[in-house]
Design a protein around this motif. Sequence first.
Motif, short mmCIF file in Angstrom:
data_model
loop_
_atom_site.label_atom_id
_atom_site.label_comp_id
_atom_site.label_asym_id
_atom_site.label_seq_id
_atom_site.Cartn_x
_atom_site.Cartn_y
_atom_site.Cartn_z
N SER A 34 0.95 -1.31 -0.10
CA SER A 34 -0.11 -0.02 0.03
C SER A 34 0.81 1.20 0.18
O SER A 34 0.40 2.29 -0.15
N LYS A 35 2.11 1.13 0.07
CA LYS A 35 3.07 2.34 0.24
C LYS A 35 2.68 3.28 1.40
O LYS A 35 2.81 4.53 1.38
N SER A 36 2.08 2.54 2.40
CA SER A 36 1.56 3.40 3.56
C SER A 36 1.47 2.71 4.90
O SER A 36 1.54 1.31 4.96
N ALA A 37 1.66 3.35 5.93
CA ALA A 37 1.47 2.65 7.32
C ALA A 37 0.11 2.93 7.99
O ALA A 37 0.20 2.78 9.06
N ASP A 38 -0.57 3.40 7.20
CA ASP A 38 -2.06 3.62 7.75
C ASP A 38 -2.68 2.14 8.50
O ASP A 38 -2.27 1.00 7.69
N ASN A 39 -3.28 2.47 9.49
CA ASN A 39 -3.82 1.26 10.21
C ASN A 39 -2.99 0.11 10.69
O ASN A 39 -3.17 -1.18 10.99
N ILE A 40 -1.60 0.56 10.88
CA ILE A 40 -0.60 -0.26 11.47
C ILE A 40 -0.17 0.41 12.42
O ILE A 40 -0.03 1.31 12.51
N GLN A 41 -0.02 -0.47 13.68
CA GLN A 41 0.37 0.26 15.11
C GLN A 41 1.85 0.27 15.25
O GLN A 41 2.42 -1.02 14.75
N PHE A 42 2.39 1.32 15.69
CA PHE A 42 3.85 1.21 15.53
C PHE A 42 4.38 0.82 16.98
O PHE A 42 5.40 0.10 17.15
N LEU A 43 3.78 1.37 18.13
CA LEU A 43 4.25 0.94 19.68
C LEU A 43 4.57 -0.45 19.71
O LEU A 43 5.32 -0.88 20.53
N PRO A 44 3.55 -1.44 19.36
CA PRO A 44 4.06 -2.74 19.46
C PRO A 44 5.26 -3.21 18.91
O PRO A 44 6.02 -3.98 19.68
N PHE A 45 5.87 -2.76 17.75
CA PHE A 45 7.15 -2.88 17.22
C PHE A 45 8.07 -2.46 18.26
O PHE A 45 9.18 -3.14 18.55
N LEU A 46 8.11 -1.16 18.78
CA LEU A 46 8.99 -0.49 19.57
C LEU A 46 9.05 -1.27 20.82
O LEU A 46 10.14 -1.72 21.39
N THR A 47 8.01 -1.51 21.69
CA THR A 47 7.95 -1.91 22.98
C THR A 47 8.60 -3.67 22.96
O THR A 47 9.10 -4.16 23.62
N THR A 48 8.04 -4.26 21.81
CA THR A 48 8.77 -5.55 21.82
C THR A 48 10.12 -5.74 21.39
O THR A 48 10.75 -6.37 21.93
N CYS A 49 10.69 -4.62 20.70
CA CYS A 49 11.98 -4.48 20.53
C CYS A 49 12.93 -4.26 21.78
O CYS A 49 13.88 -5.18 21.95
N LEU A 50 12.28 -3.38 22.63
CA LEU A 50 12.80 -3.06 23.87
C LEU A 50 12.67 -4.53 24.99
O LEU A 50 13.68 -4.80 25.70
N ASN A 51 11.80 -4.95 24.70
CA ASN A 51 11.61 -6.21 25.56
C ASN A 51 12.69 -7.31 25.04
O ASN A 51 13.33 -7.91 25.77
N ALA A 102 12.59 5.96 23.62
CA ALA A 102 12.70 4.34 24.03
C ALA A 102 14.08 4.01 24.15
O ALA A 102 14.66 3.41 24.87
N GLY A 103 15.03 4.80 23.06
CA GLY A 103 16.44 4.59 23.25
C GLY A 103 17.04 5.12 24.40
O GLY A 103 17.87 4.67 24.91
N MET A 104 16.30 6.37 24.97
CA MET A 104 16.85 6.95 26.43
C MET A 104 16.53 5.95 27.45
O MET A 104 17.44 5.95 28.33
N VAL A 105 15.28 5.39 27.20
CA VAL A 105 14.77 4.49 28.53
C VAL A 105 15.78 3.12 28.58
O VAL A 105 16.39 2.87 29.57
#
Length: 210
Positions: A34-51, A102-105
């Motif tokens: 779709s060349k778009s990130a609409d309707n895709i949640q970003f925070l799950p990627f970020l929090t899972t990466c930190l975890n 997230a990087g700072m945390v």
Amino acid sequence: MQGEVRELLSWACIVFTVGMFSTGLTDLKKMRESKSADNIQFLPFLTTCLNNLGWLYYGILKSDQTIVHVNVIGALLQILYIIVYLHYTKQKRLVMVQTLAAGMVLTCSWFYFTTFLPEGDTRLSQLGLTCSVVTVKIVRSGDVQCLSFPLTVATFFTSTSWVLYGLQLNDPYIVVPNTPGIFTSLIRFYLFWRFAAVNQSSPSFKSLQI
């Protein structure tokens, strides 16, 4: 015999967990098509990466290659998802701010564990407790709308394999955060079965959403 069982459980943990992490490839495919990130949640990627990075550090301190391998793969996949999301999203500034925060945390947490806690059991136990709490919070806050039956099966086998592996190691920090996944999966199995029976008798019934 015990060593063989542990080796089998180790491979089960790796296979099932990497399979769970790979579900993000579906979102990646959607963004590319779709060349778009609409309707895709970003925070799950970020929090899972930190975890993943937290558990990776735990695995290194514990010298557990199963935990290390799983979370190296998981972290790399999440970083890939983050990069692709950043490329296609229209809210690049917000995503960058969240990523920097997230990087700072992560940096502050690493500084705390390496500077203020002595090496050995104290550091390992506090890190394990922190990772366990974060994992439980991520699971509880996850989006469970329209949960698919295959994903429920994957969650059940992933959680079960980690609980059994944790029991083999006598490690409560592995057992505790994965135990809820077993019970929630069993509840969802029951709900799928219950609503499937209702659907057969009532064609107009809406699809199950948990």
